[in-house]
Design an enzyme around this catalytic site. Structure first.
Site, mmCIF file in Angstrom:
data_model
loop_
_atom_site.group_PDB
_atom_site.id
_atom_site.type_symbol
_atom_site.label_atom_id
_atom_site.label_comp_id
_atom_site.label_asym_id
_atom_site.label_seq_id
_atom_site.Cartn_x
_atom_site.Cartn_y
_atom_site.Cartn_z
ATOM 1 N N ASP A 157 8.517 0.444 6.926
ATOM 2 C CA ASP A 157 7.802 1.681 7.186
ATOM 3 C C ASP A 157 7.728 2.461 5.866
ATOM 4 O O ASP A 157 8.444 2.159 4.909
ATOM 5 C CB ASP A 157 8.556 2.482 8.256
ATOM 6 C CG ASP A 157 7.895 3.812 8.561
ATOM 7 O OD1 ASP A 157 6.666 3.849 8.628
ATOM 8 O OD2 ASP A 157 8.616 4.804 8.707
ATOM 9 N N GLY A 180 1.325 4.686 9.040
ATOM 10 C CA GLY A 180 0.273 5.340 9.799
ATOM 11 C C GLY A 180 -0.583 6.268 8.965
ATOM 12 O O GLY A 180 -1.451 6.954 9.501
ATOM 13 N N ASP A 181 -0.370 6.288 7.643
ATOM 14 C CA ASP A 181 -1.103 7.192 6.769
ATOM 15 C C ASP A 181 -2.508 6.679 6.473
ATOM 16 O O ASP A 181 -2.858 5.526 6.753
ATOM 17 C CB ASP A 181 -0.350 7.376 5.449
ATOM 18 C CG ASP A 181 0.875 8.254 5.622
ATOM 19 O OD1 ASP A 181 0.963 8.925 6.652
ATOM 20 O OD2 ASP A 181 1.741 8.246 4.739
ATOM 21 N N VAL A 212 -5.010 -4.869 1.409
ATOM 22 C CA VAL A 212 -5.016 -3.567 2.069
ATOM 23 C C VAL A 212 -5.705 -3.747 3.412
ATOM 24 O O VAL A 212 -6.900 -4.064 3.461
ATOM 25 C CB VAL A 212 -5.736 -2.500 1.222
ATOM 26 C CG1 VAL A 212 -5.724 -1.162 1.945
ATOM 27 C CG2 VAL A 212 -5.084 -2.370 -0.150
#
Length: 1411
Positions: A491, A962-963, A1023
């Site tokens: 995370d 979660g960004d 990504v």
């Protein structure tokens, strides 16, 4: 009450809550009333009632059991409800006859055994292990056949079972003591017979009891909240004992009890007045769900429909702690094992390491080898017997002729039958060769892993002194898995970063504000100030300032960035328009201040109940100022080290902070007094005024130019000022940090003049559910919009610029959830137009789509949205976390229409969750964008270096966050997940076809790169947008997606939900076939932590739920490199070598016995004494491999960290291959041949007896095994040396003592001709010692020669690094003796050529050797 009496109370109390300082009379005392011990059911009473209760409970369980419902299918069963009747009858029945007695009591038991069930249950559990069953079968078989001593054969399995049973008993006893401590804890329970609260042990609490709890007291059962000390019926609980979250949760008393929380018309409350029964759901494990309703009892008052609703906000769960509340009272709904805390207590999970799986496979091969030897021996036994034509006259055969007078027809065993003898020999071989299965291996591995865990926990390099936390191991059986990790899933927020949010920039109405660089603006400057003050002519004043600066530096809390232009704009708006929600700037900061769940507290809490069960200080009584109240005013000054004082917006608002020469260069923070408003609520008491005057007098004595803090103002000055130096007389020890990671103190000294006249308290303690919310509230306070008070149905905001307070009524709070990624509050203005306003904050991906069409299409709206999106991208590139703030104004008709449907959803019993979600979505539509906030979350220290080391070790690091993509990519570069030379591949398309084309294109790029260089995988990073995950996992794209993941060195997944994180973990495990380690710190990381091969929880800022779900827990991410590269490497190396050694050692013994069968007709006769045979593995050869598995190191910790490449031997599984077992078997065969035939030729032609022959055999075995292990040792320590020496010495001593005690009448071992004085004869023989030396040399020569050749021709990476073979230099961190000793043993030719030279070459750094 005297101090002495309080001490007595504290010492005699057995409260379950935290201990308090016994010198304080209020808020820290515990109950001293006599312990209430309810009578139990009489022994000689009628058993009818007991039998009836048992039958009802049994029938209820039987009907709902899945097996019963499968066997007897009936109509679908409706959800049953539990009816709880309050235990408040005026003439109550005995507690053992209470109507709720049918429900589970509150006594808990987490033990697995009792005194009666321990032996059978523990044996049953141990028999689940196949090896234990095997050895018990061998013991039973030996009892029948009698191959050797019947009782001696019991020793090994009895030892293993006994050691395991002792360990299990000790663990269970610890659980028992913990249960006893909990069960005997006390709280106050309503005694209806005496009409008062009495102290009662937890184990005696029943469903339906009324419980009174005070501040900081642990909740003993799941209770329904009826009453709170708060005027609005609100209380706060800390749920870290239940779900691991350290933040506070708000709970609300049920609506039907609202009349007792009315400050205007207060009513006295007594549990006897609660005349309702409660219908609630059956016990469930879901801690976030509760459904129930109130029902009126016959003759009781009726209830309105809205008052019958019960929700999860009305329930306090067992294990939580009451916080920010003087007291609460409630009725018990679930007790004991029916509580959610106990239902969720499933115990530790069991994970199996890959090494354990390979070991089990090799054990099966051992079983196959054993069976093969037994079959061969049995067949050859029959063949050998058939070679005798006249077996009855052979002297060494015991067959009796059928016609002989000695023959008995029942003695079939003496009848000549080769087939029967083969069958009998087969089972005899099973018993004799049983040691082929290493029974001692299991016990040894258990001990080795315990020591490995202890060593890891004691490593100072993984100790975080700031929170005093070491590494914690929660899964004992996978320590070696740390050395085989191939993928690390991490995370970002709170794991790679600090999770200490600081407000940095914002975009309001399309304009960017802030712009200050994201750097540490506090720590270095404060430390410099402290050092300057101490060095330059230190005075008492300077030393106090230095102490204060150091205390502030240690807190490491950054001040939010402030933009003067934005602050001036806000001040102008507030001064001109007041609290006008139509102003977007004010609305922006108002949303920051109140759209959250931040808890505000301004004073300590007290226990208001006396020992007799009466509340002595009602919250509705007029508040009196006690000495403690006055002291709290003085104590407030000591927290000024934590204050970030507000700067003035205008000269009318405040007095600016002044820096003068007298300050010695240190900025003085001043307390500001605002214009005083003559209202009853804002008047200071005489006590407070006296204290203020005293403090001001001290200040005026030191500086006559300053103002007096006594309510008067000098001409030309707006306000009186109290300078900071007068406060520095407080001892420095009291200036240290806060207890909660999200708790900060805000010191203000001001009054307010507004339509809602509330004086700001001296302190405001903020507790939040997340650091993001805390950062926004503090930022709003910095700009002048201060959250002053929060209640269940209203909030008060203090406006610094106008020195006024504004009150808003909170109608609804729509909490944040992972699906919406938004949070909203619905408020109503308390004055003026009294409009209804919806304030919403959330991620930009979820807020922008719900903006109203009218706003989005307007000229202003288009510009605001366009500018905000530009700013979002800009902030994300700077690595800042962003949130969008929005609002809308509802008409009364719109709100009433939504409210009606929302209440219907709350009342629905079947589909409540879905309907509430839909209702929330309807409220969060047609919004207007106010602006964007940008919060900084800095990387933890050592994260870039740690990730770089892991990548150098060949571990693929994936970051799942979660960004936004831009934010995550920026963090990836700064953390060295991505390197500047890396080519980034992006998957962000929508649709299966588009993603398929993108995957194909990326794979072609990777293929072209592979044509140029074989290391192309190191140059690509991926990504991945989580929104495309479903398309990537489509069966049409899955294979190419997996191939792409395999071709990329690092992966960054953005916008990932907890479910998607778990999917990626499973993908790496099942499709990439890699060992996965998942690390996180929050509840949203639990799913991936539990799904990974190794789960690590960080005890960070988001609670402890990740830790509770993990296999290992630590405090900082940077410790991961030490955990994997050092301890993981060692653990895998040690266990792999130890397991292979045990297989070799036991196989060698078996083969020696088998070669002996060639010369005794395959009769399953064993030449070794049964005593030696039984203790050979348990005593004589057990300690050295045990210490080897705990202490040996093939490389030092410094070397493993300097050269991460060495991790590849575990990552690639080089130490334990599928063929490693067979190589050891071949070595065991060779050594067993040498041992046996050396002994055979030594005594060939002599008249030596069998025991003397066997004594030489067992001596050879022990010596050869010990020297064989010595070849493995890479790190010699004194314990290792002495264990080998003493093991051999112990054998010689035991042999002399044992053979000295044995006489001709010895029958314990059940052998003929006991071995009397055999050892003494053997040890006095020269040929014995010559045979011993020759066998050791011949046995170890092949392995030594092979090892020498391999290490000379193709040495391992570890050996090359240790010897410095690439450039001919030694590693400078190793001593010359150690390096040379290991080198000479491993590769003598290379070592003699490079390391044992007389001249010592210059040292070089390890990086030079490898490059």
């Amino acid at each position: 009450m005297s101090k002495k009496s309080v001490d007595v109370e504290a010492s005699t109390s057995n409260s379950s809550s935290a201990l308090y300082d016994t010198t304080v009379t209020k808020g820290h005392h515990r109950r001293t009333s006599s312990l209430w011990v309810p009578p139990t059911r009489p022994i000689f009473s009628s058993p009818t009632q007991v039998i009836k209760e048992k039958a009802e409970n049994g029938g209820r369980i039987l009907k709902t059991h899945p097996v019963t419902r499968w066997l007897f299918p009936t109509q679908p069963m409706l959800p049953q409800q539990r009816l709880v009747v309050p235990n408040n009858q005026k003439e109550p029945p005995p507690r053992y006859e209470q109507p709720n007695r049918k429900y589970c009591g509150n006594r808990i038991s987490t033990t697995k055994y009792s005194v009666l069930t321990f032996i059978p249950k523990n044996l049953f559990e141990q028999l689940h292990r196949a090896a234990n069953l095997y050895f018990i079968f061998i013991v039973i078989l030996n009892m029948i056949i009698g191959a050797f001593g019947k009782y001696i054969s019991v020793l090994p399995i009895a030892f293993v079972l006994g050691i395991t049973a002792i360990k299990d008993a000790f663990e269970d006893y610890r659980r028992y003591k913990s249960d006893q401590k909990i069960n005997h804890s006390t709280c106050r329970v309503w005694d209806a017979s005496q009409q008062r609260y009495r102290k009662l042990e937890w184990q005696n609490i029943l469903v339906g009891d009324f419980v009174h709890l005070s501040h900081d007291e642990i909740i003993p059962a799941d209770i329904l909240l009826l009453r709170s000390s708060d005027v609005n019926g609100v209380c706060y609980v800390e749920t870290c004992n239940l779900d691991g979250e350290s933040n506070l949760k708000q709970r609300q008393a049920i609506r039907s009890m609202g009349k007792y929380h009315n400050a205007n018309v207060p009513l006295e409350y007594s549990p006897a007045e609660f005349n309702y029964r409660i219908a609630c759901e059956q016990p469930t494990t879901d801690v976030y769900k509760f459904e129930g309703r109130l029902e009126a009892i016959e003759g009781g008052p009726p209830l309105a429909r809205e008052f019958t609703i019960l929700a999860k906000e009305n329930v306090l769960l067992r294990g939580c702690v009451v916080k920010n509340t003087d007291f609460v009272e409630g009725i018990v709904l679930y007790a004991g094992k029916d509580t959610k805390a106990m239902l969720n207590n499933n115990g530790p999970r069991y994970k199996r390491s890959s090494l354990e799986k390979m070991t089990n496979v090799d054990i099966l091969w051992s079983v196959c080898t054993l069976l093969a030897l037994c079959v061969i021996g049995a067949v050859l036994s029959g063949v050998w017997l058939r070679t005798f034509s006249t077996p009855y006259i052979v002297p060494f055969l015991v067959f009796i002729h059928p016609n002989s007078s000695y023959h008995n027809n029942n003695d079939s065993q003496y009848k000549y039958s080769p087939s029967y003898e083969s069958w009998f020999s087969f089972w005899s071989y099973i018993i004799v060769l049983q040691v082929m299965i290493p029974i001692s291996l299991y016990v040894s591995i258990e001990f080795i892993k315990i020591f490995q865990v202890w060593f890891m926990s004691q490593d100072r390099n993984m100790y975080y002194d700031k929170v005093d936390k070491r590494l914690q191991c929660r899964a004992l059986n996978i320590t070696e898995e740390l050395g085989q990790i191939q993928y690390v899933m991490s995370d970002k927020t709170g794991t790679l970063t600090e999770n200490q949010m600081v407000f940095r920039r914002c975009s309001v109405n399309g304009n960017d504000y802030g712009g200050r660089p994201v750097v540490d603006a506090v720590d270095s400057s404060l430390e410099l100030v402290a050092s300057t003050l101490r060095s330059d002519q230190p005075t008492e004043k300077k030393l106090q300032m230095a102490a204060l600066a150091e205390a502030a530096a240690k807190t490491r809390r950054l001040r939010p960035s402030r933009d003067p232009a934005l602050e001036s704009q806000l001040a102008s708006s507030v001064l001109k328009l007041g609290a006008d929600i139509d102003d977007p700037v004010f609305a922006f900061f108002l949303t920051m201040a109140i759209c959250n769940t931040v808890v505000v507290n301004a004073k300590p809490h007290e226990d208001l109940m006396d020992p007799d069960g009466d509340i002595v200080n009602s919250r509705f009584a007029p508040e009196e100022v006690s000495p403690r109240r006055g002291s709290s005013l003085e104590d407030g000054f000591k927290y000024l080290a934590d204050v970030e004082e507000e700067s003035p917006a205008s000269t009318q608002a405040s007095t600016p902070v002044m820096i003068t020469e007298e300050n010695d260069g240190f900025e003085e923070i001043e307390l500001i007094e605002f214009p005083e408003v003559k209202t009853d609520e804002t008047q200071m008491t005489e006590k407070e005024e006296t204290i203020s005057a005293e403090v001001a007098a001290k200040k005026s004595g030191s500086d006559e130019k300053d103002n007096n803090y006594n309510g008067e103002r000098k001409e030309g000055k707006g306000f009186g000022i109290l300078h900071r130096p007068s406060i520095l007389s407080v001892p420095f020890a009291k200036l240290k940090g806060m207890k909660s990671p999200f708790r900060r103190s805000v010191d203000k000294r001001s009054s307010s003049s507004t339509e809602t006249a509330v004086a700001p308290p001296l302190h405001s303690f903020y507790d939040s559910e997340s650091p993001d919310e805390l950062a926004l509230v503090e930022a709003a306070r910095e700009y002048g919009i201060r959250l002053l008070r929060r209640r269940f149905d209203d909030v008060i905001v203090y406006l610094r610029h106008s020195t006024s307070s504004v009150k808003y009524k909170v109608l609804h709070t729509l909490p944040f959830d992972a699906d919406r990624k938004r949070m909203s509050v619905i408020i109503r203005e308390s004055s003026g137009l009294k409009r209804i306003i919806v304030l919403t904050k959330g991620a930009d991906a979820t807020v922008i789509p719900v903006l109203s069409e009218a706003f989005s299409t307007s000229a202003r709206g288009e510009e605001v949205i366009f500018k905000s999106q530009e700013h979002l991208t800009q902030y994300a590139k700077e690595g800042l976390r962003t949130l969008c703030l929005s609002m809308k104004i509802w008409t009364e008709e719109e709100y009433q229409g939504w409210k009606e449907k929302h209440e219907e959803a709350e009342l629905d019993m079947m589909d409540k969750e879905t309907m509430l979600a839909e209702s929330t979505l309807r409220a969060e539509q047609d919004l207007e964008l106010l602006g964007v906030t940008a919060i900084e979350d800095r990387l933890q220290d050592g994260v870039p270096e740690c990730i770089h080391s892991l990548r150098e070790a060949g571990i693929r690091v994936w970051v799942l966050t979660g960004d936004k993509i831009e934010t995550a990519v920026n963090i990836a570069y700064s953390s060295r997940l991505f390197s500047p030379s890396m080519d980034l591949l992006n998957i962000g398309a929508n649709g299966v076809r588009a993603v398929s084309d993108l995957l194909t294109e990326h794979l072609k790029r990777i293929a072209r790169a592979y044509e140029v260089s074989a290391d192309a995988a190191d140059s690509f990073g991926l990504v991945l947008n989580a929104s495309t995950m479903s398309y990537c996992l489509d069966p049409h794209n899955l294979e190419r997606f997996v191939k792409l993941l395999r071709g990329c060195r690092s992966v960054l997944c953005c916008r990932a939900t907890p479910l998607q994180k778990a999917q990626l973990v499973n993908l790496a495990k099942n499709h990439l076939k890699g060992k996965v380690l998942a690390i996180g710190d929050g509840a949203n990381d639990v799913s991936m932590i539990q799904g990974a091969d190794v789960g690590i929880g960080l005890s960070g800022q988001e609670g402890m739920q990740a830790v509770m779900s993990s296999d290992f827990a630590m405090a900082r991410f940077r410790f991961l490199s030490n955990l994997l590269l050092v301890h993981g490497h060692w653990n895998y190396y040690r266990l792999a070598q130890t397991i292979l050694y045990f297989f070799y050692k036991n196989a060698m013994l078996v083969f020696v016995i088998f070669w002996y069968q060639i010369f005794n007709g395959f009769s399953a006769q064993v030449p070794i004494d049964p005593v030696y045979l039984m203790v050979y593995n348990l005593i004589f050869t057990s300690v050295p491999p045990l210490l080897f598995g705990c202490l040996d190191q093939d490389a030092s910790a410094e070397l493993l960290l300097d050269c991460p490449r060495l991790y590849e031997q575990g990552r690639l599984g080089k130490r334990y291959r599928w063929y490693s077992f067979w190589i050891n078997m071949l070595d065991a065969v060779w050594q067993s041949l040498v041992v046996f035939f050396i002994c055979y030729f030594t005594y060939r032609g002599s008249n030596v007896d069998m025991w003397t022959f066997g004594h030489l055999l067992v001596t050879q075995l022990i010596i050869v095994n010990t020297f064989h292990l010595a070849l493995f040792v890479q790190y010699w320590t004194w314990p290792m040396f002495w264990s080998m020496f003493l093991s051999v010495l112990l054998f010689f001593i035991c042999a002399l003592l044992y053979n000295g005690f044995v006489t001709a009448n010895w029958t314990w071992t059940n052998v003929k001709d006991p071995p009397s004085m055999v050892s003494l004869k053997s040890f006095s023989s020269l040929e014995f010692w010559m045979a011993l030396i020759i066998s050791v040399v011949l046995c170890l020569t092949p392995r030594y020669v092979l090892t020498t050749v391999v290490n000379t021709v193709s040495p391992s990476t570890t050996l090359r690094t240790r010897l410095g073979a690439e450039d001919g230099f030694k590693k400078k961190t190793e001593s010359r003796f150690t390096a040379c000793a290991v080198g000479c043993l491993s590769a003598p030719f290379k070592c003699a050529r490079m390391c044992c030279q007389k001249t010592k070459p210059a040292d070089v750094h390890i990086e030079e050797v490898h490059h």
